[in-house]
Design a protein around this motif. Structure first.
Motif, short mmCIF file in Angstrom:
data_model
loop_
_atom_site.label_atom_id
_atom_site.label_comp_id
_atom_site.label_asym_id
_atom_site.label_seq_id
_atom_site.Cartn_x
_atom_site.Cartn_y
_atom_site.Cartn_z
N ASP A 165 0.85 -1.19 0.00
CA ASP A 165 0.00 0.00 0.00
C ASP A 165 0.89 1.24 0.00
O ASP A 165 1.71 1.42 0.91
N PRO A 166 0.76 2.13 -1.01
CA PRO A 166 1.60 3.34 -1.05
C PRO A 166 1.48 4.20 0.20
O PRO A 166 2.42 4.91 0.55
N ASP A 170 6.08 4.83 4.29
CA ASP A 170 6.93 5.43 5.33
C ASP A 170 7.03 4.50 6.55
O ASP A 170 8.12 4.31 7.10
N LYS A 171 5.92 3.93 6.93
CA LYS A 171 5.92 3.01 8.07
C LYS A 171 6.78 1.79 7.77
O LYS A 171 7.58 1.35 8.60
N THR A 173 9.22 1.53 5.67
CA THR A 173 10.63 1.91 5.61
C THR A 173 11.25 2.00 7.00
O THR A 173 12.36 1.52 7.24
N LEU A 174 10.51 2.61 7.92
CA LEU A 174 11.01 2.73 9.30
C LEU A 174 11.14 1.36 9.96
O LEU A 174 12.11 1.10 10.69
N LEU A 175 10.20 0.47 9.69
CA LEU A 175 10.28 -0.87 10.26
C LEU A 175 11.48 -1.64 9.69
O LEU A 175 12.15 -2.38 10.40
N TRP A 176 11.74 -1.44 8.40
CA TRP A 176 12.90 -2.09 7.80
C TRP A 176 14.19 -1.56 8.41
O TRP A 176 15.11 -2.34 8.72
N PRO A 226 6.32 -5.25 14.77
CA PRO A 226 5.01 -5.67 14.23
C PRO A 226 5.15 -6.37 12.88
O PRO A 226 6.12 -6.15 12.14
N ASP A 227 4.20 -7.23 12.59
CA ASP A 227 4.18 -7.91 11.29
C ASP A 227 3.58 -7.00 10.23
O ASP A 227 2.72 -6.17 10.51
#
Length: 281
Positions: A165-166, A170-171, A173-176, A226-227
């Motif tokens: 989902d575009p 951002d979320k 990317t931060l989790l990665w 989180p998954d």
């Protein structure tokens, strides 16, 4: 043969090895990755076309009663709107051919940056290691791949263009990035554990301690993070699996080529110094 060169020499060596590794990774990505990207883009475009067709049909049905009256009053405007709708989206900002060329540019720049960081880490890691220079180079490459690629991959594997989902980019990317930090932390804890038990009499303990420390840190991190699962149920599982395997292969190529290239250049420089020392006697 310990790693004894200056930081400047190691940086030059890391940049050269990183450039070669980036080009090789780009070639692997082009050969085994591009077909999967093209297939994913085709699926995405097909889904978009189907959605637009459905919306167009609904809009035409709703506006059917008004279209005839509007058309005879504003024929020029109706024609202009039709042309504009037809041309919308025909040309992408960057063509697929441009993206293919940019692939090699991106992997080369990534290789250069990674090679510079790798050289700096090698410069400081040699102080805490008794490994020979080539073995240290390969060990650092393996640990780098483990921390920066393997740990994030098994928590947040790569997805093709049609997946995701575009609005959550951002979320994700931060989790990665958080998973990369987790990988680095796990490797650092494992290295510390290996140093603590280095003098232990049992080889099994010297192997198991850093391995267990690494797995514990990664396991706790995986539970806390989180998954993320945005893969649609209609997306082909085979294509998804092949794309992720190709992504993992590209990164493995990058790190392996970087470690081998740095180790080769190190051995070559050491042999050249030995030859000069023998000739000066």
């Amino acid at each position: 043969m310990p790693l004894t060169e200056s930081l400047k020499n190691l940086l030059i060596r890391g940049l050269l090895a990183g450039l070669v590794a980036g080009l090789l990774a780009g070639a692997v990505a082009f050969v085994i990755g591009e077909p999967h990207v093209n297939a994913a883009i085709a699926i995405e475009e097909s889904a978009s076309a189907a959605a637009e067709a459905g919306q167009s049909t609904a809009a035409q049905a709703e506006a059917h009663g008004h279209a005839t009256a509007d058309a005879h009053e504003h024929p020029a405007a109706t024609a202009a709107e039709s042309d504009a709708a037809h041309s919308h989206g025909e040309d992408a900002l960057v063509s697929r051919d441009g993206q293919r060329v940019g692939l090699f540019l991106a992997t080369s720049l990534a290789g250069l940056a990674l090679g510079a960081i790798y050289a700096c880490v090698s410069y400081y890691a040699r102080r805490a290691s008794t490994l020979s220079a080539p073995v240290l180079a390969l060990a650092l490459a393996g640990l780098g791949w483990l921390a920066i690629e393997a740990v994030p991959f098994f928590k947040y594997p790569a997805n093709p263009p049609a997946v995701g989902d575009p609005e959550t980019i951002d979320k994700r990317t931060l989790l990665w990035l958080a998973s990369v930090v987790l990988g680095l932390l796990a490797v650092a804890v494992a290295a510390y554990a290996a140093k603590v038990v280095a003098a232990h009499e049992f080889l099994t303990v010297r192997i198991a301690a850093p391995l267990v420390a690494f797995l514990v840190v990664v396991g706790v991190g995986y539970l806390l993070l989180p998954d993320v699962d945005e893969v649609g149920s209609d997306f082909p599982a085979t294509l998804l699996w092949e794309f992720r395997i190709s992504s993992l292969t590209v990164q493995a190529t990058l790190w392996l080529a970087l470690g081998l290239g740095f180790a080769f250049l190190t051995e070559r420089a050491a042999r050249a110094r030995s030859a000069v020392a023998v000739g000066s006697r």
